[in-house]
Design an enzyme around this catalytic site. Sequence first.
Site, PDB file in Angstrom:
ATOM      1  N   ASP A  55       0.823  -1.206   0.000  1.00  0.00           N
ATOM      2  CA  ASP A  55       0.000   0.000   0.000  1.00  0.00           C
ATOM      3  C   ASP A  55       0.860   1.261   0.000  1.00  0.00           C
ATOM      4  O   ASP A  55       2.066   1.201   0.139  1.00  0.00           O
ATOM      5  CB  ASP A  55      -0.895   0.015   1.237  1.00  0.00           C
ATOM      6  CG  ASP A  55      -2.186  -0.751   1.003  1.00  0.00           C
ATOM      7  OD1 ASP A  55      -2.408  -1.204  -0.116  1.00  0.00           O
ATOM      8  OD2 ASP A  55      -2.963  -0.886   1.973  1.00  0.00           O
ATOM      9  N   LYS A  77      -3.344   3.290  -2.301  1.00  0.00           N
ATOM     10  CA  LYS A  77      -4.314   4.313  -2.642  1.00  0.00           C
ATOM     11  C   LYS A  77      -3.966   5.553  -1.843  1.00  0.00           C
ATOM     12  O   LYS A  77      -3.533   5.490  -0.709  1.00  0.00           O
ATOM     13  CB  LYS A  77      -5.733   3.859  -2.338  1.00  0.00           C
ATOM     14  CG  LYS A  77      -5.954   3.469  -0.898  1.00  0.00           C
ATOM     15  CD  LYS A  77      -7.397   3.080  -0.742  1.00  0.00           C
ATOM     16  CE  LYS A  77      -7.828   2.885   0.689  1.00  0.00           C
ATOM     17  NZ  LYS A  77      -6.993   2.214   1.597  1.00  0.00           N
ATOM     18  N   MET A 190      -7.920   9.259   8.991  1.00  0.00           N
ATOM     19  CA  MET A 190      -8.332   9.828   7.695  1.00  0.00           C
ATOM     20  C   MET A 190      -9.183  11.081   7.887  1.00  0.00           C
ATOM     21  O   MET A 190     -10.124  11.311   7.127  1.00  0.00           O
ATOM     22  CB  MET A 190      -9.143   8.787   6.881  1.00  0.00           C
ATOM     23  CG  MET A 190      -8.356   7.532   6.599  1.00  0.00           C
ATOM     24  SD  MET A 190      -9.374   6.200   5.947  1.00  0.00           S
ATOM     25  CE  MET A 190     -10.075   5.517   7.440  1.00  0.00           C
TER      26      MET A 190
HETATM   27  N1  SAH Z   1      -4.472   0.294   8.958  1.00  0.00           N
HETATM   28  C1  SAH Z   1      -3.899   1.571   9.319  1.00  0.00           C
HETATM   29  C2  SAH Z   1      -4.821   2.732   9.036  1.00  0.00           C
HETATM   30  C3  SAH Z   1      -5.137   2.946   7.575  1.00  0.00           C
HETATM   31  S1  SAH Z   1      -6.157   4.347   7.313  1.00  0.00           S
HETATM   32  C4  SAH Z   1      -3.500   1.543  10.800  1.00  0.00           C
HETATM   33  O1  SAH Z   1      -3.839   0.613  11.509  1.00  0.00           O
HETATM   34  O2  SAH Z   1      -2.806   2.477  11.226  1.00  0.00           O
HETATM   35  C5  SAH Z   1      -4.953   5.576   6.945  1.00  0.00           C
HETATM   36  C6  SAH Z   1      -4.960   6.641   8.019  1.00  0.00           C
HETATM   37  O3  SAH Z   1      -4.157   6.216   9.123  1.00  0.00           O
HETATM   38  C7  SAH Z   1      -4.351   7.957   7.607  1.00  0.00           C
HETATM   39  O4  SAH Z   1      -5.285   8.748   6.911  1.00  0.00           O
HETATM   40  C8  SAH Z   1      -4.013   8.559   8.948  1.00  0.00           C
HETATM   41  O5  SAH Z   1      -5.153   9.079   9.565  1.00  0.00           O
HETATM   42  C9  SAH Z   1      -3.586   7.347   9.727  1.00  0.00           C
HETATM   43  N2  SAH Z   1      -2.117   7.184   9.743  1.00  0.00           N
HETATM   44  C10 SAH Z   1      -1.420   6.158   9.245  1.00  0.00           C
HETATM   45  N3  SAH Z   1      -0.104   6.319   9.485  1.00  0.00           N
HETATM   46  C11 SAH Z   1       0.018   7.489  10.154  1.00  0.00           C
HETATM   47  C12 SAH Z   1       1.116   8.208  10.693  1.00  0.00           C
HETATM   48  N4  SAH Z   1       2.373   7.767  10.601  1.00  0.00           N
HETATM   49  N5  SAH Z   1       0.866   9.379  11.319  1.00  0.00           N
HETATM   50  C13 SAH Z   1      -0.382   9.843  11.446  1.00  0.00           C
HETATM   51  N6  SAH Z   1      -1.454   9.205  10.963  1.00  0.00           N
HETATM   52  C14 SAH Z   1      -1.263   8.046  10.324  1.00  0.00           C
END
Ligand code: SAH
Length: 276
Positions: A55, A77, A190
Site C-alpha cells: 500500500d 491508494k 483519515m
Molecule cells: N491500517 C492503518 C490505518 C489505515 S487508514 C493503521 O492501523 O494504522 C490511513 C490513516 O491512518 C491515515 O489517513 C491517517 O489518519 C492514519 N495514519 C497512518 N499512518 C500514520 C502516521 N504515521 N501518522 C499519522 N497518521 C497516520
Amino acid sequence: MLAPRSTVGSKGMSQVPSSQAVGTVYIVGSGPGALDLLTLRAARLIGEADAIVYDHLIAEGVLDLARPDAEKIYAGKQSSKHAVPQNELNRLLVRLARAGHNVVRLKGGDPFVFGRGGEEIETLVESGIPFEVVPGVTAAAGCAAYAGIPLTHREHAQAVAFATGHLKDGTINLDWPSLARPRLTVVFYMGVGGLAEICRQMIAHGLPPDHPAAVVQNGTTKRQRVLTADLATLPAKVEAAGIRSPALIIVGTVVRLQQKLSWFRPSSSHDFHREA
Ligand code: SAH
C-alpha cells in the site's frame, strides 16, 4: 497498468515447490511508520515472500527487507485515488497464490484497523486460499506513544474509540452522540480533510469548545509533527500549519498531558535518546 505486473515472472517462481502447490497469503501490518516498529514476524515473512503487494502508507524502508527477486506490486491508494480497485486487488491475491507464490499483502499500521483486511480475506476464504493475518502497531497506538498522549489514563479516559473521519459529500457519517462523551478518547483516522466538521459535530453534540484536541502528522517518523489545541481552535491551527495526510486527530482531555509527557524529538536519533 496492472495487467503486465500481475503476471508474475519466472524470477519469482524460484522457490515454488510444484505447479499444484497453492501459496499462502499473509496479510501483514507494517506498523505506523518507523521501520523498527515492525514485528519480527512481519520482517521474517517479508524477507521470505515471493511477491509483495503493498500500500501507499507502509513503513519507510520496509521493502528493502524483501528478497531482491521478489515481485513487488504497488496497490496503494492515496485518499480518493485508488491505484487498484479493491475487487481487482482481491483477484490479484488469489491469482498470485494459485500460481504457487507466497504473498505478503503489506498494509500500513494494523490490517484490521481501517485496512480492508477483512474484505481481502473474504475473497481468499471463498477461493480456498490459505492465509494468515499479522497484526501491526496501529497508527493510533504509534502516534499516541510518540506524541506523548496516553490513549487511556485513570484520571482522564476509561475508554478509547477509533473512528474514521473520512469526509464524503461534505459530511461524516458517525454516531456523534456516542463519540462526544466525557472521559472518552476518540482517535479519528483519515480525518484531516474533515477536521472542521469533526470539531463542529463534537461541540454540537455536547463537548465544550475548549475540549482538548490534537493532530499528529507522520507519527513515529522523523517528519512527525504534533499540534495541540481545542475543538474550537484546532482546525485553523492545522490549516495555518499546513498539516496534510497522513495525520491522526486525537480528541480528549488526555491531550493535556502531552506537554508534560512528550519525549520524541524527531530531528534527533531516537534510538538512544537521552535528553534530560
Ligand atoms: N491500517 C492503518 C490505518 C489505515 S487508514 C493503521 O492501523 O494504522 C490511513 C490513516 O491512518 C491515515 O489517513 C491517517 O489518519 C492514519 N495514519 C497512518 N499512518 C500514520 C502516521 N504515521 N501518522 C499519522 N497518521 C497516520
